[in-house]
Write a protein that holds these residues in place. Structure first.
Motif, mmCIF file in Angstrom:
data_model
loop_
_atom_site.group_PDB
_atom_site.id
_atom_site.type_symbol
_atom_site.label_atom_id
_atom_site.label_comp_id
_atom_site.label_asym_id
_atom_site.label_seq_id
_atom_site.Cartn_x
_atom_site.Cartn_y
_atom_site.Cartn_z
ATOM 1 N N LEU A 126 -6.312 3.868 4.266
ATOM 2 C CA LEU A 126 -5.315 2.814 4.433
ATOM 3 C C LEU A 126 -5.920 1.588 5.114
ATOM 4 O O LEU A 126 -5.659 0.439 4.712
ATOM 5 N N HIS A 175 0.843 -1.211 0.000
ATOM 6 C CA HIS A 175 0.000 0.000 0.000
ATOM 7 C C HIS A 175 0.871 1.251 0.000
ATOM 8 O O HIS A 175 0.595 2.231 0.708
ATOM 9 N N ARG A 233 -8.031 -0.360 2.728
ATOM 10 C CA ARG A 233 -7.221 -1.121 1.784
ATOM 11 C C ARG A 233 -6.651 -2.385 2.441
ATOM 12 O O ARG A 233 -6.428 -3.385 1.761
ATOM 13 N N MET A 234 -6.397 -2.345 3.746
ATOM 14 C CA MET A 234 -5.864 -3.512 4.454
ATOM 15 C C MET A 234 -6.952 -4.454 4.957
ATOM 16 O O MET A 234 -6.653 -5.494 5.553
ATOM 17 N N VAL A 291 -0.859 4.834 -0.688
ATOM 18 C CA VAL A 291 -1.639 5.401 0.413
ATOM 19 C C VAL A 291 -0.716 5.822 1.557
ATOM 20 O O VAL A 291 -0.928 6.865 2.199
#
Length: 879
Positions: free
Chosen positions: A344, A10, A347-348, A13
């Motif tokens: 973030l 990532h 996204r995780m 981000v």
């Protein structure tokens, strides 16, 4: 969990979050330093620009007999050392050493008449401890030893004195003349030289303008003038100078060094001056020879407390405004960082859910996400904090606390969000299910917040502040109201904006095209992800608009104050009468378009000693001269029955007044004016026609044009010129004013940037879900143009509604805060109340947000068009 692996996956981000953290820490640590540094500069400039007589600490003592006289210089030096020992510790850094700056000692007589002059001429005697460094002799020689002479059969002292060059023309004195001064205790003064100041502009001379100039004044109620001058005497004359024979005052000036001052020290400095004044008054000086001053005769003369008090009032207002805008900037910056953290975390989400499903503990999941966020924000926070050291200014606790708050908020939000989201393994979330309605407890709390905000604004408008801000600090109530109003507006916006969209969606459902219905329906769905953008965009716009409105209000009021202070584009005033030929010369100066002569003075009302200020002027001509200016003057009264006069409120209701000016005149009250631009703001005053005296003595010229001030003074022969442009520059150049407007500008730009970033992040947060939905709809025949319209209808309503609410809140905050923010200190002491609704900046901000939203919609559609529909369908099947 491998934090570095997650960071590499990532990386984009993480980079965005780092940049946001770096900028936020730099702002929250750097702006307070810059602000406080500007406050310190403002104090130093205020001290430098004030008269030395006002700033310096001057200890005075009036001698009344031979036992109190100081006969030689050593006695002055010992007293000076003693007085410096009385300076409080807080003031010591500001007091310059002996012999530097404007520091000196002096002895002067006052109201010493020339014998036989009938009280119309006065020659005082003055001794300066550093006269040899301050003056040079242009005629004759420096005074010498004091002797004696015979007069009326008695021996009297004979002082050799020097006079200022002005005394030769104003009083007719010449080198070689001998004058007898005093009535009951006569003395002779022999003029042996003429001096001039080495540097007439030196602040030193503000302590002794009576020595540097010969003064001619007309006392109230009198026709004849009185003339005064102070002649210099040498050190040796001190032995003959006595308070038993003269009105004699001794002075010790302890100069203040402006460069040593700091705004943090202002409250302590004011208290220190008061303490020293008390100590000086009570102190009994003993020079070791047995002589002592009476306790009641010492006094400390200084305008420093008043100067510091005025500065502290202006400083408190500046701190209030800065606290409001910087507090709003901090909140918005934290909100944008929280948005970045949410991006973030989202996204995780898949990876962390897999870890949780495979047996990972909640502590491992939340801790791993928090470590990744810490890895992204910690180096950036340190870098921003380090860069703030490049900003000039003193260190304050907020400089250290700000970056820590940013870091703690980012990591804490990440840990809390992950702990709540992954509290159970294999958490499921369906976006197609309507959210649960808010509970009664939550609705009650929100209504309570809105009610408290409105009540707080009402009370602030009606009761004002409960504390003296300059003395006791900020009123917490003032700081609560803006926050409460912003929160209330955000709650109302979040609760209400879906309803008009649902209504529009119902209307769109009756039409054939499906895109408007789908877009408005999606926008109207109340989701928790939409809360943060509203909470960020609304305060960002509100505070930026508030800053723009405040700055605009200050600017317009400054211009009005400059006009009211001068009363004309150019005003020339003279202590002496300007003859008709001088007025005509001024009229012919290049650049003079219109000229209105006037006469000012002090007059006697009746025969009991009551006085008032008076202005004789052609009001009609003055009004023509002010054509196009933001001020006006009263219309000229009717002159058909007697001499008309416009009077101040203090003279209202007297109808007919007997005025003693150049001649006794009865004037008739024809109106009341509370103030007159350029001349009177309060007190007793009258405005009469210019021809009220048979021979008007012009001492003021009102001028329209762009003539050179130096040329005007040269043409008039004497006088002082003030201009509206110069008055405006003096107001706008005030360092505190510049600091306030500079920080307002920086805050506006920073908040606008954060608002745009919030819109972009909001687009990115929902990009995956939105792209999937568009891909499915494309399989049903959705065109690229329809996809763009659908995206716009989903995003733009929230942006526009929030922008309108933020705009309304920002425009309403100045009125809501009302008396809590007194900005008159930055506008020439004129109240800033009528804020111009300049919509240029707010419109530009709203348009910028809309443009970013539209651009994001087009970019998002272009990216979605590249997706393989088959892949999307397979993902959909698996989900």
């Amino acid at each position: 969990m491998k934090t570095l692996l997650l960071a590499r996956v990532h990386l984009g981000v993480v980079a965005v979050l780092s940049v946001l953290t770096l900028s936020a820490c730099l702002l929250v640590a750097g702006l307070p330093r810059a602000m406080q540094g500007s406050f310190d500069d403002a104090l130093r400039r205020t001290l430098r620009s004030a008269l030395a007589q006002q700033v310096d600490l001057t200890v005075r003592f009036e001698s009344h007999g031979a036992e109190e006289d100081l006969r030689e210089r050593g006695q002055f030096d010992s007293r000076d050392k003693e007085f410096r020992g009385l300076v409080p510790a807080a003031l010591k850094p500001l007091v310059s050493p002996p012999g530097t700056g404007t520091g000196h000692m002096s002895a002067e007589t006052f109201n010493t008449p020339v014998n036989g002059a009938g009280g119309s001429t006065y020659i005082n005697l003055g001794w300066l401890s550093d006269a040899d460094k301050r003056v040079s002799w242009v005629a004759g020689r420096a005074p010498g030893a004091t002797g004696s002479t015979r007069w009326n059969g008695a021996s009297i002292p004979l002082y050799e004195v020097g006079i200022v060059d002005e005394a030769r023309s104003v009083m007719g004195l010449q080198v070689g003349q001998t004058k007898i001064i005093g009535e009951t205790h006569p003395a002779a003064v022999k003029i042996v030289g003429v001096f001039q100041a080495n540097d007439p502009a030196d602040p030193y001379w503000t302590h002794h303008s009576e020595i540097l100039h010969a003064i001619e004044v007309v006392p109230p109620g009198k026709v004849d003038s009185e003339k005064y001058t102070t002649a210099l005497i040498p050190d040796s004359a001190l032995a003959a100078l006595s308070g038993a024979d003269r009105n004699l005052t001794y002075s010790w000036v302890l100069p203040i060094a402006p460069a040593a001052g700091g705004s943090f020290d202002v409250p302590e400095l004011g208290a220190a001056v008061a303490s020293m004044a008390k100590t000086v008054t009570l102190h009994a000086a003993d020079n070791g020879a047995g002589s002592a001053f009476s306790r009641s005769q010492y006094r400390l003369d200084t305008g420093l407390p008043k100067l510091l008090s005025d500065f502290l009032t202006a400083l408190a207002t500046a701190q209030t405004v800065m606290f409001l805008v910087l507090g709003g900037l901090l909140v918005v910056a934290l909100g944008v960082i929280v948005l970045g953290v949410q991006l973030l975390v989202d996204r995780m989400d898949g990876a962390l859910a897999l870890v949780r499903a495979r047996g990972g503990s909640l502590r491992q999941v939340a801790g791993g996400g928090a470590r990744l966020v810490a890895l992204a924000v910690a180096p950036a926070a340190v870098a921003g904090y380090a860069l703030s050291y490049l900003v000039p200014g003193p260190m304050m606790p907020v400089v250290h606390a700000g970056p820590l708050l940013v870091l703690g908020t980012a990591v804490g939000f990440a840990a809390a969000r992950l702990a709540v989201t992954h509290r159970t393994p294999l958490h499921e979330r369906r976006d197609d299910v309507a959210g649960a309605p808010p509970s009664a407890r939550r609705i009650t709390l929100e209504v309570l917040v809105i009610g408290l905000a409105l009540a707080g604004a009402y009370l602030l408008r009606t009761r004002g502040l409960t504390t003296q801000v300059a003395e006791e600090g900020q009123d917490p109530f003032l700081l609560f109201v803006p926050v409460a109003l912003t929160l209330a507006a955000a709650l109302v916006t979040m609760r209400c904006y879906p309803y008009p969209l649902r209504l529009l969606a119902r209307l769109a459902a009756r039409r054939r095209p499906a895109v408007p219905f789908l877009g408005l329906t999606t926008a109207a769905r109340a989701r928790s992800a939409g809360v943060l953008p509203v909470l960020i965009l609304l305060p960002a716009l509100a505070v930026s608009v508030f800053a723009a409105v405040i700055s605009s209000g200050i600017s317009s009021t400054q211009r009005l104050a400059s006009w009211q202070g001068v009363g004309a584009p150019i005003k020339l005033t003279s202590r002496l009468n300007l003859p008709a030929d001088a007025v005509e010369r001024v009229r012919r100066v290049p650049g003079v378009e219109q000229l209105v002569p006037a006469q000012t003075g002090s007059v006697q009302l009746g025969y009991l000693g009551e006085t008032a200020e008076i202005l004789a002027v052609d009001l009609a001509g003055w009004q023509r001269l002010l054509d196009g200016a933001p001020i006006s003057v009263p219309a000229a009264p009717d002159t058909s029955s007697g001499v008309p006069a416009l009077v101040s409120p203090e003279l209202r209701g007297r109808r007919v007044l007997d005025v003693g000016w150049q001649q006794r005149t009865k004037v008739v009250e024809r109106g009341v004016v509370p103030a007159l631009p350029g001349f009177f703001t309060q007190g007793k005053f009258l405005v009469v026609p210019f021809g009220v005296n048979q021979r008007p003595m012009v001492n003021t010229l009102l001028i329209k044009g762009d003539a050179d001030p130096a040329a005007l003074v040269k043409a008039a022969g004497s006088g002082t010129v003030t201009t509206q442009v110069g008055a405006l520059a003096a107001i706008t150049d005030d360092p505190l004013t510049g600091s306030v407007r500079g920080v307002l500008l920086i805050t506006t730009v920073a908040l606008a940037a954060y608002a745009l970033v919030a819109v972009v992040v909001m687009l990115v947060i929902g990009a995956a879900d939105r792209a999937r939905a568009l891909s499915f709809l494309r399989t049903l025949g959705l065109s690229d143009r329809q996809a763009q319209g659908l995206t716009i209808l989903e995003i733009l309503p929230l942006v526009l509604v929030t922008a309108l609410v933020g705009l309304a809140l920002g425009l309403g905050l100045p009125a809501a805060l009302g008396p809590g923010v007194d900005l008159s200190s930055y506008a020439g002491d004129l109240a800033v109340g009528d804020y111009d609704l300049d919509l240029i900046t707010p419109t530009a901000l709203a348009a910028g947000l809309a443009a970013v939203a539209l651009l994001g919609a087009y970019v998002h559609t272009a990216i979605s068009r590249r997706r393989n529909l088959g892949a999307v369908l397979r993902v959909g099947d698996l989900s």
